[in-house]
Write an enzyme that holds these catalytic residues in place. Structure first.
Site, PDB file in Angstrom:
ATOM      1  CG  HIS A  26      17.322  82.395  43.500  1.00  0.00           C
ATOM      2  ND1 HIS A  26      17.543  81.068  43.781  1.00  0.00           N
ATOM      3  CD2 HIS A  26      17.863  82.638  42.290  1.00  0.00           C
ATOM      4  CE1 HIS A  26      18.208  80.538  42.770  1.00  0.00           C
ATOM      5  NE2 HIS A  26      18.410  81.456  41.851  1.00  0.00           N
TER       6      HIS A  26
ATOM      7  CD  GLU B  51      18.672  87.102  35.384  1.00  0.00           C
ATOM      8  OE1 GLU B  51      19.799  87.552  35.077  1.00  0.00           O
ATOM      9  OE2 GLU B  51      18.060  86.300  34.693  1.00  0.00           O
TER      10      GLU B  51
HETATM   11  N1  ACO Z   1       8.544  90.465  43.785  1.00  0.00           N
HETATM   12  C1  ACO Z   1       7.398  90.423  44.519  1.00  0.00           C
HETATM   13  N2  ACO Z   1       6.918  89.289  45.086  1.00  0.00           N
HETATM   14  C2  ACO Z   1       7.648  88.167  44.913  1.00  0.00           C
HETATM   15  C3  ACO Z   1       8.843  88.145  44.179  1.00  0.00           C
HETATM   16  C4  ACO Z   1       9.294  89.350  43.607  1.00  0.00           C
HETATM   17  N3  ACO Z   1      10.409  89.426  42.893  1.00  0.00           N
HETATM   18  N4  ACO Z   1       9.334  86.889  44.163  1.00  0.00           N
HETATM   19  C5  ACO Z   1       8.474  86.144  44.870  1.00  0.00           C
HETATM   20  N5  ACO Z   1       7.455  86.913  45.313  1.00  0.00           N
HETATM   21  C6  ACO Z   1       6.310  86.478  46.095  1.00  0.00           C
HETATM   22  C7  ACO Z   1       5.316  85.742  45.191  1.00  0.00           C
HETATM   23  O1  ACO Z   1       4.396  86.629  44.613  1.00  0.00           O
HETATM   24  C8  ACO Z   1       4.696  84.752  46.133  1.00  0.00           C
HETATM   25  O2  ACO Z   1       3.699  85.421  46.872  1.00  0.00           O
HETATM   26  P1  ACO Z   1       2.302  84.648  47.223  1.00  0.00           P
HETATM   27  O3  ACO Z   1       2.736  83.516  48.117  1.00  0.00           O
HETATM   28  O4  ACO Z   1       1.503  85.694  47.905  1.00  0.00           O
HETATM   29  O5  ACO Z   1       1.754  84.180  45.909  1.00  0.00           O
HETATM   30  C9  ACO Z   1       5.838  84.414  47.112  1.00  0.00           C
HETATM   31  O6  ACO Z   1       6.764  85.519  47.060  1.00  0.00           O
HETATM   32  C10 ACO Z   1       6.557  83.159  46.728  1.00  0.00           C
HETATM   33  O7  ACO Z   1       6.851  83.200  45.338  1.00  0.00           O
HETATM   34  P2  ACO Z   1       7.063  81.920  44.443  1.00  0.00           P
HETATM   35  O8  ACO Z   1       6.780  82.276  43.019  1.00  0.00           O
HETATM   36  O9  ACO Z   1       6.359  80.742  45.014  1.00  0.00           O
HETATM   37  O10 ACO Z   1       8.594  81.653  44.640  1.00  0.00           O
HETATM   38  P3  ACO Z   1       9.472  80.837  43.649  1.00  0.00           P
HETATM   39  O11 ACO Z   1      10.558  80.219  44.432  1.00  0.00           O
HETATM   40  O12 ACO Z   1       8.668  79.928  42.797  1.00  0.00           O
HETATM   41  O13 ACO Z   1      10.001  81.998  42.691  1.00  0.00           O
HETATM   42  C11 ACO Z   1      11.267  83.428  41.403  1.00  0.00           C
HETATM   43  C12 ACO Z   1      11.313  82.326  42.462  1.00  0.00           C
HETATM   44  C13 ACO Z   1      10.537  82.908  40.162  1.00  0.00           C
HETATM   45  C14 ACO Z   1      12.692  83.803  40.989  1.00  0.00           C
HETATM   46  C15 ACO Z   1      10.519  84.667  41.969  1.00  0.00           C
HETATM   47  O14 ACO Z   1      11.198  85.147  43.112  1.00  0.00           O
HETATM   48  C16 ACO Z   1      10.341  85.770  40.936  1.00  0.00           C
HETATM   49  O15 ACO Z   1       9.385  85.718  40.160  1.00  0.00           O
HETATM   50  N6  ACO Z   1      11.276  86.774  40.886  1.00  0.00           N
HETATM   51  C17 ACO Z   1      11.204  87.797  39.887  1.00  0.00           C
HETATM   52  C18 ACO Z   1      11.771  87.265  38.563  1.00  0.00           C
HETATM   53  C19 ACO Z   1      13.280  87.136  38.613  1.00  0.00           C
HETATM   54  O16 ACO Z   1      14.003  87.982  39.108  1.00  0.00           O
HETATM   55  N7  ACO Z   1      13.754  86.030  38.019  1.00  0.00           N
HETATM   56  C20 ACO Z   1      15.186  85.726  37.926  1.00  0.00           C
HETATM   57  C21 ACO Z   1      15.571  84.660  38.905  1.00  0.00           C
HETATM   58  S1  ACO Z   1      17.317  84.348  38.898  1.00  0.00           S
HETATM   59  C22 ACO Z   1      17.527  83.292  37.569  1.00  0.00           C
HETATM   60  O17 ACO Z   1      16.676  82.533  37.206  1.00  0.00           O
HETATM   61  C23 ACO Z   1      18.810  83.351  36.879  1.00  0.00           C
END
Ligand code: ACO
Length: 386
Positions: free
Chosen positions: A262, A320
């Site tokens: 998140h 989620e």
């Molecule tokens: N699984 C694996 N790796 C992850 C995940 C995940 N669920 N979430 C983040 N990471 C990793 C990314 O790959 C990234 O790695 P890197 O630095 O090597 O590229 C690092 O952690 C940081 O990720 P960001 O995308 O910069 O983090 P951000 O704050 O932008 O993302 C998000 C938040 C979009 C929710 C992300 O955690 C994600 O994609 N989760 C999966 C999708 C999800 O569950 N979405 C629902 C969110 S809740 C809602 O919106 C109601």
């Protein structure tokens, strides 16, 4: 000016606006360090499982819970706005014939809510909140070759949504479980779809335009589109002993685990706990308990492997994951998970729009230009218009 000069001028570019505080709100507070969500003064754990959706709607739209007389009046007013226009049904029929995903059908139909009405933000908000369940329910039935069921005015909001979808009056337990879900997701600070709505309404556009934009923002898998893939992962794993192998392989392929991570929470999303408890209650009284147990195992394994994979970034369970489990238990197919999120979140979008209209300024940030600056247009023969 060169590209580098441009960047230097905007030294503090914050990609994705992470950590940027762009507005003030009285609607909800997300404390990502403590894992606390406050909805207009109440913790989500306190409010969501107990209050009716109508009470929460009054709280967010009017700043306080209603008195008993107001509660009845407000619920009646909201219920009276459930029917949608024949044109909306015609659009849904066309969308169903084209097999459009339900979020697209909702995005196509939402703008029609302004047809035949004078622009009025509070009226528009009430109409949108009341009619989203009708739109999603009618679409789902049309998509499956069934006629929409007539709107009922005597059922509470959550029960009415279940009735619109499944054509039968739900048990009190089913209605309560869905109501807890809708309350849990109704608002959540300046998330991407709410921000989109506030940007649109900040131009003094109308509320229906703002919520239409928000539907589009919610659709994406990084925001509201995650629960379907989260459940797919649980089904793909199938049995607890396969959790480690399947999840490890996904992380090795640099896939994101849906339902984890998140932007704001660095600890477990408190909404996941509220929904996990609701799901546990539901599954232990008649649902598929083995699916619930499998999901717990998948969650525990995912958390362990995510920690191994990214020790520097705390990635925990988000709302989620348990949304998927709870809605699946209620008999919702995965295609309806995100539209059902919208049925709850349209309340937050609407309340934010009203707040933005009352207190907000035009939202207009800047961008740092990093493209070239010293190119020259060549008007020679090679450029002649054809
Ligand atoms: N699984 C694996 N790796 C992850 C995940 C995940 N669920 N979430 C983040 N990471 C990793 C990314 O790959 C990234 O790695 P890197 O630095 O090597 O590229 C690092 O952690 C940081 O990720 P960001 O995308 O910069 O983090 P951000 O704050 O932008 O993302 C998000 C938040 C979009 C929710 C992300 O955690 C994600 O994609 N989760 C999966 C999708 C999800 O569950 N979405 C629902 C969110 S809740 C809602 O919106 C109601």
């Amino acid at each position: 000016m060169t590209t580098l000069d441009g960047l230097a001028k905007y030294r503090s570019v914050t990609e994705g606006l992470e950590g940027v505080v762009a507005t003030s709100t009285r609607l909800s507070h997300v404390d990502g360090e403590a894992g606390r969500l406050t909805l207009a003064g109440y913790t989500v754990e306190d409010l969501a499982p107990q209050a009716s959706f109508e009470e929460v709607a009054h709280l967010l739209l009017h700043g306080r819970l209603p008195e008993p007389v107001e509660r009845a009046r407000f619920a009646k007013d909201l219920a009276g706005r459930r029917p949608v226009s024949p044109l909306a049904i015609a659009v849904l029929r066309e969308a169903a014939a084209a097999k459009a995903p339900p979020m697209d059908a909702l995005r196509m139909t939402a703008p029609l809510l302004s047809l035949g009405h004078e622009e009025n933000p509070l009226e528009d908000a009430m109409n949108a909140i009341a009619s989203f369940p009708t739109i999603v329910g009618a679409y789902w039935r049309l998509r499956h070759g069934e006629a929409p069921v007539p709107v009922r005015f005597d059922l509470p909001h959550a029960a009415h949504y279940l009735h619109q979808l499944f054509g039968a009056e739900p048990s009190a337990e089913r209605a309560r479980a869905l109501e807890t879900y809708l309350n849990t997701v109704c608002d959540h600070g300046l998330n991407a779809s709410t921000f989109a709505a506030r940007v649109i309404i900040s131009t003094r556009s109308d509320l229906i335009s703002a919520i239409t934009g928000a539907v589009g923002a919610l659709k994406g898998p990084l925001h509201g589109g995650a629960p379907g893939p989260a459940l797919d992962m649980v089904f793909e794993i199938g049995t607890p002993d396969r959790a480690e192998t399947v999840i490890r392989a996904k992380l090795d392929r640099s896939e994101r685990l849906m339902g984890f991570g998140h932007r704001i929470y660095r600890v477990r999303d408190p909404r996941a706990d509220v929904l996990a408890q609701a799901a546990e209650r539901f599954y232990s009284t008649g649902g598929d308990q083995s699916l619930y147990d499998l999901a717990r195992k998948v969650e525990a394994t995912a958390l362990r492997l995510l920690h191994e994979h990214k020790p520097e970034r705390r990635l925990d369970t988000n709302v989620e994951f348990y949304t998927a489990l709870l809605l699946h238990g209620l008999g919702f197919p995965a295609d309806l998970f995100t539209p059902t999120f919208a049925v709850g979140r349209v309340l937050g979008w609407s309340a934010h729009c009203l707040e933005q209209l009352r207190d907000g300024r035009l939202i207009r940030p800047q961008s740092a230009y990093i493209g070239p600056t010293d190119l020259h247009y060549d008007s020679g023969p090679g450029r002649a218009m054809v």
